[in-house]
Structures are given as C-alpha cells and as structure tokens.
Design a protein around this motif. Structure first.
Motif, mmCIF file in Angstrom:
data_model
loop_
_atom_site.group_PDB
_atom_site.id
_atom_site.type_symbol
_atom_site.label_atom_id
_atom_site.label_comp_id
_atom_site.label_asym_id
_atom_site.label_seq_id
_atom_site.Cartn_x
_atom_site.Cartn_y
_atom_site.Cartn_z
ATOM 1 N N VAL A 73 0.398 -1.414 0.015
ATOM 2 C CA VAL A 73 -0.200 -0.221 0.118
ATOM 3 C C VAL A 73 0.671 1.263 0.539
ATOM 4 N N ARG A 74 0.448 2.675 -0.862
ATOM 5 C CA ARG A 74 0.740 3.773 -0.408
ATOM 6 C C ARG A 74 0.415 4.591 -0.325
ATOM 7 N N PRO A 75 -0.234 4.865 0.648
ATOM 8 C CA PRO A 75 -2.064 5.877 1.060
ATOM 9 C C PRO A 75 -0.859 7.234 1.946
ATOM 10 N N ASP A 76 -1.415 8.096 1.958
ATOM 11 C CA ASP A 76 -1.185 8.944 2.201
ATOM 12 C C ASP A 76 -1.005 9.253 3.540
ATOM 13 N N LEU A 77 -1.861 8.135 4.679
ATOM 14 C CA LEU A 77 -1.161 8.099 6.004
ATOM 15 C C LEU A 77 -1.401 6.678 6.435
ATOM 16 N N TYR A 78 -0.646 6.219 7.201
ATOM 17 C CA TYR A 78 -0.594 5.054 7.461
ATOM 18 C C TYR A 78 -0.586 4.544 9.184
ATOM 19 N N ILE A 79 -1.317 3.914 9.909
ATOM 20 C CA ILE A 79 -1.585 4.619 11.258
ATOM 21 C C ILE A 79 -1.261 2.915 11.682
ATOM 22 N N ALA A 80 0.234 2.347 12.337
ATOM 23 C CA ALA A 80 0.774 1.307 12.202
ATOM 24 C C ALA A 80 0.319 1.024 14.033
ATOM 25 N N VAL A 81 -0.797 0.281 14.113
ATOM 26 C CA VAL A 81 -0.884 -0.030 16.008
ATOM 27 C C VAL A 81 -1.215 -1.719 15.982
ATOM 28 N N GLY A 82 -0.168 -1.306 16.935
ATOM 29 C CA GLY A 82 0.853 -2.686 18.769
ATOM 30 C C GLY A 82 1.428 -3.682 16.281
ATOM 31 N N ILE A 83 1.850 -3.056 15.963
ATOM 32 C CA ILE A 83 2.335 -3.541 15.168
ATOM 33 C C ILE A 83 3.620 -3.199 15.453
ATOM 34 N N SER A 84 5.287 -4.401 15.479
ATOM 35 C CA SER A 84 6.516 -4.003 15.224
ATOM 36 C C SER A 84 7.435 -3.235 14.775
ATOM 37 N N GLY A 85 7.048 -3.485 13.315
ATOM 38 C CA GLY A 85 8.053 -3.051 12.220
ATOM 39 C C GLY A 85 8.850 -4.130 11.312
ATOM 40 N N LYS A 86 8.618 -5.354 11.323
ATOM 41 C CA LYS A 86 9.513 -6.807 11.206
ATOM 42 C C LYS A 86 9.743 -6.547 9.415
#
Ligand code: FAD
Length: 339
Positions: free
Chosen positions: A276-289
């Motif tokens: 995805v390439r949205p204007d806004l990405y809100i990552a909730v409870g995601i570690s970022g692997k």
C-alpha cells in the motif's frame, strides 16, 4: 529451472520489440494494479522509443479499451466474447499467448494479482520463455534488456534477474509499488478489436452466477489503519474499524492476526499481503518486521502507536505515540466525534 529454460533454443531478439501489458478489469472498472502496469510499461517503452501495447479481454470492452488508450497506451488489443465476461484461466492464457506470438513484444508485464499470477506462468510456458515474479523495481537498458528486481531472502536482498536468451522478457509486478499512470490529454492510440470464438473445452466449469466477495482493496485507500499482534485479539480490530470509518480509511493488518483468524487475509499488508502507499498509515501494535515494512514503507506519512519506544516501526515513523493503544484509539475516536 535455469537448466530447463536453457534447453529451449534462444529466440531471435531482433524480432521482438515494444512493451506489452495485460489489463485487468471487471466490467467497466479498470483495476488499479493495471493502471500501475500501464504507468511502468509506458515508462519502459518510451525510454527506448518503442510502443506500449495493452491486452484487454472481456465482453463489451470498448469503454475499457478507450480508457487504456487515454492512459497513454499506443495500441490496445481487444478480444471480445460474451463467454469472456468473467476471468477464465485457459481461454485468457490462450488469447494472450496468441497475441504474444503475433505481436512479439520484447517485454510483457502483468500485475502480480491473483489473476495475473495465475496467467503469467501459463503464458510463459506457451511463449517458451522465463518469468521474474513479484518485481518491485523495473528498468530497461540501452540493449532493451529488462532489469527486473525482486526482493528475496525475506526482503533482505534485492535480486536482479535478467532474461538472457528468450523473449518476451516477462515479469509480474507487485501491486501498490509503481505509481499509477496518469491520463494524457489528446494521446493518439489505436484499438485493434477482434471477436473471439471461445473453445468450449477451455472454459472448464460453467459459471452460473458471479457473486463478488466483499473484499478490501487497500491499494486504493488514502488512509490505512492497521493493527498487529499487539491488539491482543479480534476486538481490537473493531476499535480500529470505528476509527477508520470516522476518517474515511480502510483497516489493514500485519500477518499474525490474519493467521490467528482475527481478520481476513485480504486485510494483510506486507511481503505476502498487499503493498500500500496511502497518504496516511497508522500502525497500531505492529513491531515493524521487514516483511511488514515491505508492504507499507511507501506510505506518505506513517504514525505508529506502540507500547515499546524501541519497536522497529519507530524508525520508519513520522509520528510516534508510545502508549497502550487501548488508551490512544478511544481518545482519538472521542476527539474526532467531538470536533
Ligand atoms: P509482533 O512482532 O509480535 O509485534 C507486536 C507489537 O505490538 C510489539 O511491537 C509490541 O510492543 C506492540 N504491543 C503489544 N501490546 C500493545 C498495546 N497494548 N498497545 C500498543 N502496542 C502494543 N508479516 C506481515 O505483517 N506481513 C506479511 O506479508 C508477512 N509476510 C511474511 C512472509 C514470510 C516468508 C515470513 C517468514 C514472515 C512474514 N511475516 C509477515 C511475519 C513477520 O515476520 C512478523 O512476524 C510480523 O510482521 C509481526 O507482526 P506484528 O508486528 O503484528 O507482531
């Protein structure tokens, strides 16, 4: 695989020119991954002064063919039959294989969607060539060699794969990576249309009725609110859904909640999900692997909500909220409702 493909006699490269793209649509709706393929196809073709040729298959495809032309395609090959209204693997592969034999494109691209992947290998076999699947970078050099790059080893390495002896050079490209084509005012294009007599044997099963599954197209969402394992269960996604509805967004997910059945697979973002390439990405409870980052790193603004101030996702975030999401999301929802 290399041994097998090398056993096939090399093609005469000089006979092959132009860039071909397979176009996916449903009725009169052009699928966004195909608009992205037109964008990159056009870029490659124009770099070496060649044409972009797009293949459109279906029933009553005049509208789609016109739209594809307006996006900058030079030649639209349109194959029509009432029996081709819905996607059918074998007849579609047969038609595209035939077009490749007739028009001999130097490069042929498909979006790495479910249908694109289904077709690509069959077309490659028919055309006696190889394929680079799931590319994230595509370029062409002065010898008209396709420089196809795809992530490998869990996204840690980018492999460049060259198709040395066979043509067309085929690739599928990951949706959500390449910017979509823009329409070009007054672009001149030609539509070559043919009515197809479909071999009934190739149709296989009969389609009685098409009932579209309500699926989540995250690739066209301007805002994605994505949850991870840190949500602790399916109820967390209800909270995210409420927030997403308020701000006109779609709900995404990392892979573990999908594997655990908290949310369906069409919400998954990442290496084995959607890009995805949205204007806004809100990552909730995601570690970022890395496998998750691969699918969202091109988002314009990234906000992370995570209890852990050292979570990997913070390295990619424009805004970081270090807090339990159970406090942050309800507060956001209240603030938006009261604004
Ligand atoms: P975790 O890594 O467990 O992170 C959970 C986070 O939540 C932690 O940072 C924690 O601090 C935070 N947290 C916990 N409780 C709270 C709370 N109450 N409030 C706020 N924060 C909290 N993963 C994908 O996402 N997409 C893919 O497409 C994908 N493909 C893969 C392909 C392969 C071949 C492999 C091997 C793996 C793939 N993965 C994919 C899995 C990936 O490696 C990770 O396991 C996964 O991304 C981790 O998901 P997560 O961040 O939700 O969970």
């Amino acid at each position: 695989m290399t041994g097998l493909i090398n056993a096939i006699p090399a093609t005469n490269k000089d006979e092959y020119k132009n860039v071909g793209v397979y176009i996916e649509h449903r009725g009169d709706e052009l699928k966004r991954p195909s608009i992205e393929m037109i964008g990159i196809g056009k870029q490659l073709a124009r770099k070496v002064n060649e044409k972009l040729i797009c293949v459109v298959i279906g029933d009553k495809v005049d509208g789609i063919a016109k739209e594809v032309g307006e996006y900058g395609c030079d030649i639209v090959l349109a194959a029509e039959s009432p029996e081709l209204a819905e996607y059918r693997t074998m007849p579609y592969a047969e038609i595209i294989g035939g077009y490749i034999q007739e028009y001999k494109p130097n490069i042929f691209l498909l979006a790495a969607t479910r249908n694109g992947r289904d077709l690509a290998s069959r077309i490659a076999v028919k055309s006696r060539t190889g394929i680079t699947a799931d590319c994230t970078v595509l370029d062409i050099d002065e010898n008209r060699t396709l420089l196809a790059n795809r992530p490998t080893y869990g996204e840690s390495t980018l492999a460049e794969i060259l198709c040395r002896n066979h043509r067309p050079q085929m690739a599928t490209a990951r949706p959500g990576i390449f910017p979509p084509a823009e329409k070009e005012k007054d672009h001149k294009y030609e539509v070559i249309k043919k009515k197809v007599d479909v071999d009934k044997k190739l149709l296989g099963k009969q389609i009685l009725k098409f009932i579209p599954r309500k699926s989540t197209d995250l690739t066209s969402a301007k805002i994605v609110v994505a949850g991870g394992l840190g949500l602790g269960g399916p109820d967390g996604f209800k909270m995210l859904e409420e927030l997403a509805n308020l701000i006109g967004g779609a709900v995404g997910s990392s892979r573990p909640p999908v594997d655990l059945g908290w949310i369906t697979r069409d919400h998954q973002v990442g290496q084995t999900g959607q890009s995805v390439r949205p204007d806004l990405y809100i990552a909730v409870g995601i570690s970022g692997k890395p496998q998750h980052i691969a699918g969202m790193k091109f988002s314009k603004v990234i906000v992370s909500i995570n209890k852990d101030p050292n979570a990997e996702i913070t390295k990619y975030s424009d805004y970081i909220i270090t807090e339990d999401y159970r406090k942050v999301i309800p507060a956001l929802i209240d603030a938006i409702k009261n604004s």
